[in-house]
Motif scaffolding. Structure first.
Motif, short mmCIF file in Angstrom:
data_model
loop_
_atom_site.label_atom_id
_atom_site.label_comp_id
_atom_site.label_asym_id
_atom_site.label_seq_id
_atom_site.Cartn_x
_atom_site.Cartn_y
_atom_site.Cartn_z
N SER A 194 0.74 -1.14 0.14
CA SER A 194 0.08 -0.03 -0.06
C SER A 194 0.82 1.24 -0.01
O SER A 194 2.04 1.09 0.32
CB SER A 194 -0.89 -0.05 1.33
N PHE A 195 0.37 2.26 -0.38
CA PHE A 195 1.05 3.59 -0.52
C PHE A 195 0.07 4.85 -0.58
O PHE A 195 -1.10 4.54 -0.91
CB PHE A 195 2.23 3.67 -1.83
N VAL A 196 0.76 6.04 -0.20
CA VAL A 196 0.01 7.18 -0.53
C VAL A 196 0.89 8.36 -0.81
O VAL A 196 1.89 8.30 -0.28
CB VAL A 196 -0.88 7.65 0.76
N ASP A 197 0.49 9.22 -1.78
CA ASP A 197 1.24 10.15 -2.35
C ASP A 197 0.85 11.40 -1.45
O ASP A 197 -0.47 11.55 -1.28
CB ASP A 197 1.06 10.45 -3.70
N LEU A 198 1.80 12.26 -1.16
CA LEU A 198 1.44 13.35 -0.02
C LEU A 198 1.91 14.62 -0.25
O LEU A 198 3.17 14.80 -1.10
CB LEU A 198 1.95 12.95 1.47
N LYS A 199 1.44 15.65 0.24
CA LYS A 199 1.94 17.13 0.21
C LYS A 199 2.77 17.27 1.56
O LYS A 199 2.05 17.26 2.49
CB LYS A 199 0.86 17.91 0.23
N PHE A 200 3.87 17.82 1.50
CA PHE A 200 4.74 18.06 2.53
C PHE A 200 4.11 19.04 3.55
O PHE A 200 3.35 20.09 3.29
CB PHE A 200 6.00 19.10 2.15
N ASP A 201 3.95 18.68 4.77
CA ASP A 201 3.58 19.54 5.90
C ASP A 201 1.89 19.29 6.03
O ASP A 201 1.46 20.30 6.54
CB ASP A 201 4.12 20.95 6.07
N LYS A 202 1.31 18.51 5.50
CA LYS A 202 0.01 18.33 5.67
C LYS A 202 -0.32 16.93 6.52
O LYS A 202 0.32 15.95 6.32
CB LYS A 202 -0.54 18.16 4.33
N TRP A 203 -0.91 17.38 7.59
CA TRP A 203 -0.99 16.20 8.71
C TRP A 203 -2.54 16.03 8.97
O TRP A 203 -3.38 17.10 8.76
CB TRP A 203 -0.36 16.58 9.69
N PRO A 204 -2.95 15.15 9.62
CA PRO A 204 -2.18 13.81 9.56
C PRO A 204 -2.31 13.01 8.32
O PRO A 204 -2.70 13.43 7.24
CB PRO A 204 -3.31 12.81 10.61
N VAL A 205 -1.29 12.14 8.30
CA VAL A 205 -0.87 11.14 7.05
C VAL A 205 -1.62 9.83 7.35
O VAL A 205 -1.40 9.13 8.55
CB VAL A 205 0.53 11.06 6.90
N ILE A 206 -2.21 9.35 6.45
CA ILE A 206 -3.15 8.01 6.56
C ILE A 206 -2.76 7.00 5.58
O ILE A 206 -2.66 7.36 4.31
CB ILE A 206 -4.63 8.45 6.59
N VAL A 207 -2.45 5.91 6.05
CA VAL A 207 -2.10 4.69 4.97
C VAL A 207 -3.22 3.65 5.34
O VAL A 207 -2.99 2.98 6.41
CB VAL A 207 -0.79 4.27 5.03
N ILE A 208 -4.10 3.17 4.66
CA ILE A 208 -5.06 2.12 5.03
C ILE A 208 -4.35 0.73 4.49
O ILE A 208 -4.10 0.48 2.91
CB ILE A 208 -6.22 2.28 4.20
N THR A 209 -3.97 0.11 5.03
CA THR A 209 -3.16 -1.19 4.52
C THR A 209 -3.95 -2.58 4.54
O THR A 209 -3.58 -3.40 3.93
CB THR A 209 -1.99 -1.38 5.60
N ASN A 210 -5.08 -2.44 5.20
CA ASN A 210 -6.01 -3.79 5.25
C ASN A 210 -7.44 -3.10 5.37
O ASN A 210 -7.76 -2.73 6.64
CB ASN A 210 -5.73 -4.69 6.14
N PRO A 211 -8.39 -3.33 4.54
CA PRO A 211 -8.24 -4.07 3.23
C PRO A 211 -7.53 -2.88 2.20
O PRO A 211 -7.87 -1.78 2.15
CB PRO A 211 -9.63 -4.23 2.90
N LYS A 212 -6.73 -3.64 1.20
CA LYS A 212 -5.89 -2.64 0.51
C LYS A 212 -6.74 -2.19 -0.84
O LYS A 212 -7.82 -2.97 -1.04
CB LYS A 212 -4.78 -3.40 0.03
N SER A 213 -6.26 -1.26 -1.66
CA SER A 213 -6.99 -0.89 -2.57
C SER A 213 -7.08 -1.86 -3.93
O SER A 213 -6.11 -2.43 -3.92
CB SER A 213 -6.17 0.53 -3.18
N THR A 214 -8.11 -1.84 -4.23
CA THR A 214 -8.32 -2.89 -5.61
C THR A 214 -7.57 -2.27 -6.72
O THR A 214 -7.07 -2.95 -7.61
CB THR A 214 -9.66 -3.09 -5.80
#
Length: 643
Positions: A301-321
């Motif tokens: 899993s991964f997520v592309d982010l903008k610097f200094d924007k919080w919180p950061v979230i990554v959903i690892t299960n269930p993963k994206s189809t």
């Protein structure tokens, strides 16, 4: 008419390539989920549950472009990233996928390595002490190879100031108690590294491909494999069997280089034929982007982010189809999982992680350890159809982030990526450019040759535009003093050196459309074909059309000072403005050549500098032509009622 003919050929080729790609891509996306090996792994424990096990995460940042001349905030922001962001996310590895420095001169035209830019980069690493916090793997990009004669050159500052200091391709293994994970770098930067713009494409020759094949074989027993490079695969010229086939056992290919194409393509992700994801990351330079990537029970899993924007979230299960890779991932683990798993990062304490599925609130995930939050669920309740999971995280500072994606546990058709993004990433652009160049070149050559040997049309009462255009091409093709210089110049673009100059400071070489020769090395042509297309389309073709227009007016008895009464002010002024604009473009190209490759290149450039002189001479000749051939055509025009 001639320009339209050439444009139609080029447009037809592009349409054919795009159509062929769409058909191929559509077939690929319809492959059923579940490769044999990964399918069996998916049925075996451990499964994603409520504990901090079988999971690790890492970062990617690309195209930093630390510059001596522009954007003074770029370096301080990157230092903040190396301190605050790294301190919060605590990645196991950070991959910096090239273009560490900008290497452009103040005028933004020339290119060279500035030691101060590299020193700034190294100072940031030292002051932030980031190398003590994580494994920092930084590789070269095309800007880091600008104007470098060899890897041993004192100007190759990557060897002195980077953190990893590893030239060429390599295999890095990250070891855990639950398995090994392979990361393979494909170094496609050219050596020697020419000045811009002729190292936009990466090069992987036969020796480099053999090395990569060996590295790929070393990774066969790893839990998962990721490849990374600076260049997208579509901007790499690789020898057989090609980089995409060699890396087919990898779950993903990470890269940068394209910078969102100036903002037109903010997301450039796709999936290759064998299931490998290609994930281009937007640049740090202007967009301040970075990426968090996670392996959770070998689900990627991964997520592309903008610097200094919080919180950061990554959903690892269930993963994206959408980002599932059934050939490489044990996707069956999702349906056996007991918990929804989410990573939530923030400088302030994360106070809530609310989870919804299909718009229904499931609950608030419980903090387990570090950034991991989990929530029990019954996976079988969602075993049929496509569903949408949404996570909202809030921290103690009151900041909120919401992300979501589709997921499914069925073996269904994979979701497709944006068609244009897939076209950009999956096409072999250097092949397309070569084919288009050849077609446009042949259109230039064949049309004027064909008109030379065709019988000219008989002018009758009130001839229309196409009849007059046809007649003017006959006049041009049968006028030797114009025909042969244009024909030879057009052929020269395909076979002769465009210029001779300092391809690299202190090293003279020659640039051809099919490649560059410098210091005993041959660098295969790539962007040269694109520049050749521009040269033919916006200089050669308009020049021929303008000469035909001039000759048609000469046949009607007009001279340069008197032609307006035959054409009218609007048509005449418009024609001259267009031609002056295109001639100005060619003059600017000469200026660019001088600033980039030196004064010698400016004077020894048949395709740029000499072509401007040739064009002026031919135009003057056309307006003053008065030989026997033109007198014959003038007689025909005089007898035509149109004149």
């Amino acid at each position: 008419m001639f320009a339209l003919f050439s444009a139609l050929i080029a447009a037809g080729l592009l349409l054919a390539c795009l159509t062929g790609y769409m058909l191929e891509n559509y077939t690929v996306q319809l492959r059923p989920r579940g490769g044999t090996g990964q399918h069996s792994r998916g049925e075996q424990p451990p499964y994603p549950a409520g504990g901090m096990d079988n999971i690790f995460w890492f970062l990617q940042v690309s195209d930093i472009h630390i510059s001596k001349f522009v954007d003074s905030q770029r370096a301080p922001d990157f230092q903040k990233f190396c301190t605050e962001t790294i301190d919060v996310i605590k990645p196991e590895i950070v991959f910096v996928t090239g273009d560490l420095t900008d290497a452009k001169e103040r005028n933004r035209i020339g290119s060279r390595q500035y030691e101060i830019e590299w020193q700034t980069y190294q100072t940031i690493l030292k002051k932030s002490r980031v190398l003590e916090k994580t494994k920092w793997i930084d590789i070269k990009g095309n800007h880091d190879a600008f104007n470098i004669p060899s890897l041993e050159s004192v100007n190759n500052y990557y060897r002195k100031y980077s953190a990893f200091k590893r030239e060429g391709s390599f295999h890095y293994v990250y070891q855990t108690h639950f398995g090994n994970y392979s990361f393979i770098c494909a170094d496609a930067t050219p050596s020697p590294g020419p000045k811009r713009p002729f190292n936009f494409f990466g090069l992987l020759n036969q020796n480099k491909m053999a090395e990569l094949s060996k590295l790929a074989s070393e990774a066969v027993h790893s839990n998962q494999t990721i490849w990374f490079s600076h260049y997208t695969t579509s901007t790499i010229i690789s020898a057989s069997p090609g980089i995409r086939r060699i890396m087919s056992s990898a779950i993903a290919y990470l890269c940068g280089h394209l910078h969102t194409l100036g903002g037109f393509m903010p997301v450039l992700h796709s999936r290759h034929e064998h299931g490998t994801l290609e994930l281009e990351l937007a640049d740090w330079m202007d967009n301040r982007r970075y990426r968090v990537l996670v392996f959770d029970h070998d689900l990627f899993s991964f997520v592309d982010l903008k610097f200094d924007k919080w919180p950061v979230i990554v959903i690892t299960n269930p993963k994206s189809t959408l980002y599932s890779s059934p050939v490489h991932e044990p996707l069956g683990k999702i349906k056996h999982s007991t918990h929804i798993r989410v990573l939530a990062f923030s400088p302030a304490q994360v106070t809530s992680v609310l989870i919804k599925i299909d718009g229904v609130l499931i609950g608030n995930a419980v903090h387990i350890e570090g950034p991991l939050h989990t929530l029990p669920w019954k996976a079988k309740d969602y075993s049929k159809g496509m569903h949408f999971i949404e996570v909202q995280a809030q921290d103690k500072a009151g900041r909120t982030t919401i992300i979501g994606h589709k997921f499914t546990m069925e073996e269904v058709e994979l979701l497709t990526f944006d068609i244009m993004a897939s076209f950009i990433l999956q096409s072999s652009h250097y092949i397309m450019l070569r084919v288009i160049f050849i077609l446009v070149l042949l259109a230039n050559i064949l049309v004027i040759i064909v008109f030379r040997y065709l019988t000219k049309p008989q002018l009758k009462e009130s001839p229309g535009f196409f009849t007059l255009a046809n007649f003017s091409f006959h006049v041009f093709s049968k006028t030797n003093v114009l025909y042969y210089p244009v024909l030879l110049f057009t052929c020269y673009i395909a076979v002769g050196p465009w210029f001779i100059g300092e391809i690299v400071d202190g090293y003279f070489g020659a640039c051809f459309v099919f490649g560059i020769v410098v210091d005993g090395h041959f660098l295969e042509g790539s962007l040269t074909f694109f520049i050749g297309i521009l040269q033919l389309t916006f200089f050669n073709i308009p020049l021929i059309c303008y000469l035909c227009w001039c000759l048609l007016l000469r046949c009607r008895g007009a001279f340069f000072r008197s032609h307006i009464k035959y054409t009218g002010w609007i048509r005449s002024v418009s024609m001259h403005i267009i031609m002056m604009g295109l001639l100005g473009w060619q003059v600017y190209a000469c200026y660019f050549l001088q600033k980039t490759y030196g004064t010698v290149a400016f004077f020894l450039s048949p395709v740029r500098t000499w072509s401007v002189i040739l064009a002026l001479v031919l135009v003057c000749k056309a307006w003053n032509l008065n030989n026997s051939a033109i007198r014959t055509f003038k007689a025909e025009m005089k007898n035509c009622p149109y004149s």
